[in-house]
Design an enzyme around this catalytic site. Structure first.
Site, PDB file in Angstrom:
ATOM      1  N   HIS A 129       1.013  -0.871  -0.422  1.00  0.00           N
ATOM      2  CA  HIS A 129      -0.038   0.119  -0.207  1.00  0.00           C
ATOM      3  C   HIS A 129       0.763   1.709   0.001  1.00  0.00           C
ATOM      4  O   HIS A 129       0.571   2.097  -0.171  1.00  0.00           O
ATOM      5  CB  HIS A 129      -0.919  -0.146   1.137  1.00  0.00           C
ATOM      6  CG  HIS A 129      -2.410  -1.476   1.069  1.00  0.00           C
ATOM      7  ND1 HIS A 129      -2.807  -1.183   2.585  1.00  0.00           N
ATOM      8  CD2 HIS A 129      -1.525  -2.348   0.209  1.00  0.00           C
ATOM      9  CE1 HIS A 129      -3.876  -2.258   1.754  1.00  0.00           C
ATOM     10  NE2 HIS A 129      -3.558  -3.219   0.421  1.00  0.00           N
ATOM     11  N   PHE A 375      -1.360  -8.203   5.499  1.00  0.00           N
ATOM     12  CA  PHE A 375      -0.121  -7.697   4.695  1.00  0.00           C
ATOM     13  C   PHE A 375      -0.091  -5.869   4.745  1.00  0.00           C
ATOM     14  O   PHE A 375       1.286  -5.834   3.395  1.00  0.00           O
ATOM     15  CB  PHE A 375       0.867  -9.035   3.950  1.00  0.00           C
ATOM     16  CG  PHE A 375       0.709 -10.327   4.981  1.00  0.00           C
ATOM     17  CD1 PHE A 375       1.033 -10.266   5.579  1.00  0.00           C
ATOM     18  CD2 PHE A 375       1.069 -10.801   3.796  1.00  0.00           C
ATOM     19  CE1 PHE A 375       0.937 -11.540   6.416  1.00  0.00           C
ATOM     20  CE2 PHE A 375       0.628 -12.638   3.636  1.00  0.00           C
ATOM     21  CZ  PHE A 375       0.098 -12.962   5.783  1.00  0.00           C
ATOM     22  N   CYS A 376      -0.641  -5.270   4.384  1.00  0.00           N
ATOM     23  CA  CYS A 376      -0.427  -3.829   3.663  1.00  0.00           C
ATOM     24  C   CYS A 376      -0.422  -4.509   2.243  1.00  0.00           C
ATOM     25  O   CYS A 376       0.252  -3.503   1.432  1.00  0.00           O
ATOM     26  CB  CYS A 376       0.024  -2.513   4.393  1.00  0.00           C
ATOM     27  SG  CYS A 376      -0.440  -2.997   6.015  1.00  0.00           S
ATOM     28  N   ALA A 377      -0.912  -5.483   1.591  1.00  0.00           N
ATOM     29  CA  ALA A 377      -0.868  -5.089   0.396  1.00  0.00           C
ATOM     30  C   ALA A 377      -2.183  -6.246  -0.173  1.00  0.00           C
ATOM     31  O   ALA A 377      -2.662  -7.651  -0.298  1.00  0.00           O
ATOM     32  CB  ALA A 377       0.137  -6.649  -0.933  1.00  0.00           C
ATOM     33  N   CYS A 395      -6.130  -5.074   7.676  1.00  0.00           N
ATOM     34  CA  CYS A 395      -4.522  -5.613   7.554  1.00  0.00           C
ATOM     35  C   CYS A 395      -4.148  -6.311   8.134  1.00  0.00           C
ATOM     36  O   CYS A 395      -2.946  -6.679   8.301  1.00  0.00           O
ATOM     37  CB  CYS A 395      -3.019  -3.992   7.645  1.00  0.00           C
ATOM     38  SG  CYS A 395      -2.766  -3.152   5.950  1.00  0.00           S
TER      39      CYS A 395
END
Length: 453
Positions: A129, A375-377, A395
């Site tokens: 992100h 994982f902020c993806a 997240c």
């Protein structure tokens, strides 16, 4: 590939000393165990060498660029020497600027604020992100996840071929995925960008701690990374690269340090002349200790030798992947396949397990720290899990009780300070949990799976 790799015959070195290597943690089943820190992709433990260097400097701390006293002058020299050290570590061009920031996220938001008017931005959905989201004020094209490095280059070339050929354009790409650990074809993507008149920024947050990174060899226009992933403490980051867009843009923060001259006008207003150096985007009192810690980490990694560090990491990767492959219930997440070059970041799911439950059991029953979630993806993990892109997720772990299906995965990550025993204990713990189940009961509390008291 685009990243230099270690010589195949390179001997495996010992792990580098890091803070916390002897910390013990309690187990819910009784007793204590040495903590196995296997969440390097989130924040790597500080190298002991870096901590010692920072501690040696701390008594001499002074205001940077703002004082005539000895300590102020010493701190200013140290701050600017740190800038030169990091620039050398990244093999920057002679006319590049290096700005100290708070993090990779801060660096990329700074660059986003410096984009020329009507700039087009191209970014893969696979990004963290930090590099996916800062471009909201630009014209953004989000590219689908490729399944091979070659497909990544072809996808970018097609997208760039259809852009306005006369306007500015920027490509943002990761060097190593924070989810799969896979290396991306950075040099080839840079060549494609430049062939179509675009520039490229490299998110090296997961790459720089594991491999040497050369701005010139990869031919990228900018590079961003964070100190806390490079074995350096404190909140610090770097944006390094071409100066023209940075000089042309208004300061990222307005204030002291960024301004060269401020005068009152006759109408009562204020005229400001901004610096054209990196100081233009470093307003306020800089984080000199953070900058120094990054420079100390760059020196420590360079002196340790990346060939040896890469060889050791490959050794650990092989241990983990071989161990997980022996557990049929485990599925490792990958875009480019088993043979793709990668760093020490591996994400997986376990059949029959909620990922948050599994991670909680690793911590509570084995003293092993990993990460679970998206994982902020989010778009990338959803793609890898084959879920609906609109499915809700966070997240951290979503609200799901142990045993319930959840939209998240487990990530194990390691690096220069990881001993063999930690990854061996991890593999053993995975086998035991899958075969025997958890020894403790767990419940969901504030979105996290925790041991039931």
């Amino acid at each position: 590939m685009s990243v230099p790799t270690a010589v195949a015959t390179q001997s495996v070195c010992a792990p580098l000393p890091v803070l916390g290597r002897d910390v013990t943690v309690p187990l819910v089943t009784g007793g204590e165990v040495t903590y196995a820190a296997l969440d390097y992709a989130a924040s790597a433990p500080a190298l002991q060498r870096v901590w010692d260097d920072v501690a040696a400097y701390a008594p001499y701390y002074g205001s940077v660029h703002r004082g005539a006293g000895y300590l102020s002058q010493l701190s200013t020299d140290l701050f600017e020497n740190a800038r030169r050290t990091v620039a050398e570590f990244l093999d920057c061009r002679a006319d590049d600027q290096l700005v100290f920031t708070r993090s990779t996220t801060d660096s990329l938001n700074l660059l986003a604020a410096a984009l020329p008017a009507d700039c087009q931005v191209f970014v893969f959905e696979t990004e963290h992100h930090a590099s996916l989201l800062p471009w909201q004020d630009a014209r953004v094209s989000y590219l689908d996840a490729p399944r091979t490095p070659e497909q990544a280059v072809a996808t970018l070339e097609r997208a760039l071929a259809g852009r306005d050929p006369y306007g500015p354009a920027l490509v943002c790409v990761t060097g190593a995925s924070n989810v799969t650990g896979e290396l991306w074809p950075v040099r080839e993507l840079a060549a494609a960008a430049h062939a179509h008149g675009a520039r490229i920024v490299l998110d090296a947050a997961q790459l720089a701690p594991h491999h040497p990174v050369s701005v010139q060899d990869l031919d990228v226009d900018w590079i961003a990374f964070s100190g806390h992933k490079l074995y350096a403490p404190f909140g610090s980051g770097v944006l390094a690269g071409r100066s023209d867009w940075l000089i042309a843009a208004d300061p990222y923060l307005a204030g002291g340090g960024a301004s060269r001259k401020v005068t009152r006008r006759e109408d009562g207003g204020v005229d400001v002349e901004w610096h054209e150096s990196a100081a233009r985007h470093e307003a306020g009192s800089p984080n000199v200790i953070g900058a120094y810690s990054i420079a100390a980490a760059c020196k420590a990694l360079t002196e340790a030798g990346f060939d040896s560090l890469v060889a050791r990491e490959r050794h650990l990767i092989e241990k983990v992947r071989t161990g997980l492959a022996e557990v049929p219930e485990v599925r490792i997440l990958s875009l480019f396949g088993d043979d793709a070059p990668r760093v020490g970041v591996i994400s997986f799911v376990v059949d029959g397990w909620n990922s948050s439950h599994f991670a909680a059991a690793l911590s509570a029953e084995y003293g092993i720290g990993v990460r679970d979630g998206l994982f902020c993806a989010h778009p990338l993990v959803r793609t890898l899990l084959g879920s609906d892109p609109q499915t809700q997720g966070e997240c951290g772990a979503p609200e799901a009780a142990p045993g319930e299906k959840s939209l998240n995965a487990i990530r194990v990550s390691f690096g220069a300070g990881t001993p063999d025993e930690h990854v061996e204990r991890f593999v053993t713990a995975v086998r035991e949990l899958v075969r025997e189940g958890a020894k403790w009961r767990y419940r969901t509390e504030d979105g996290r799976c925790v041991p039931a008291v």
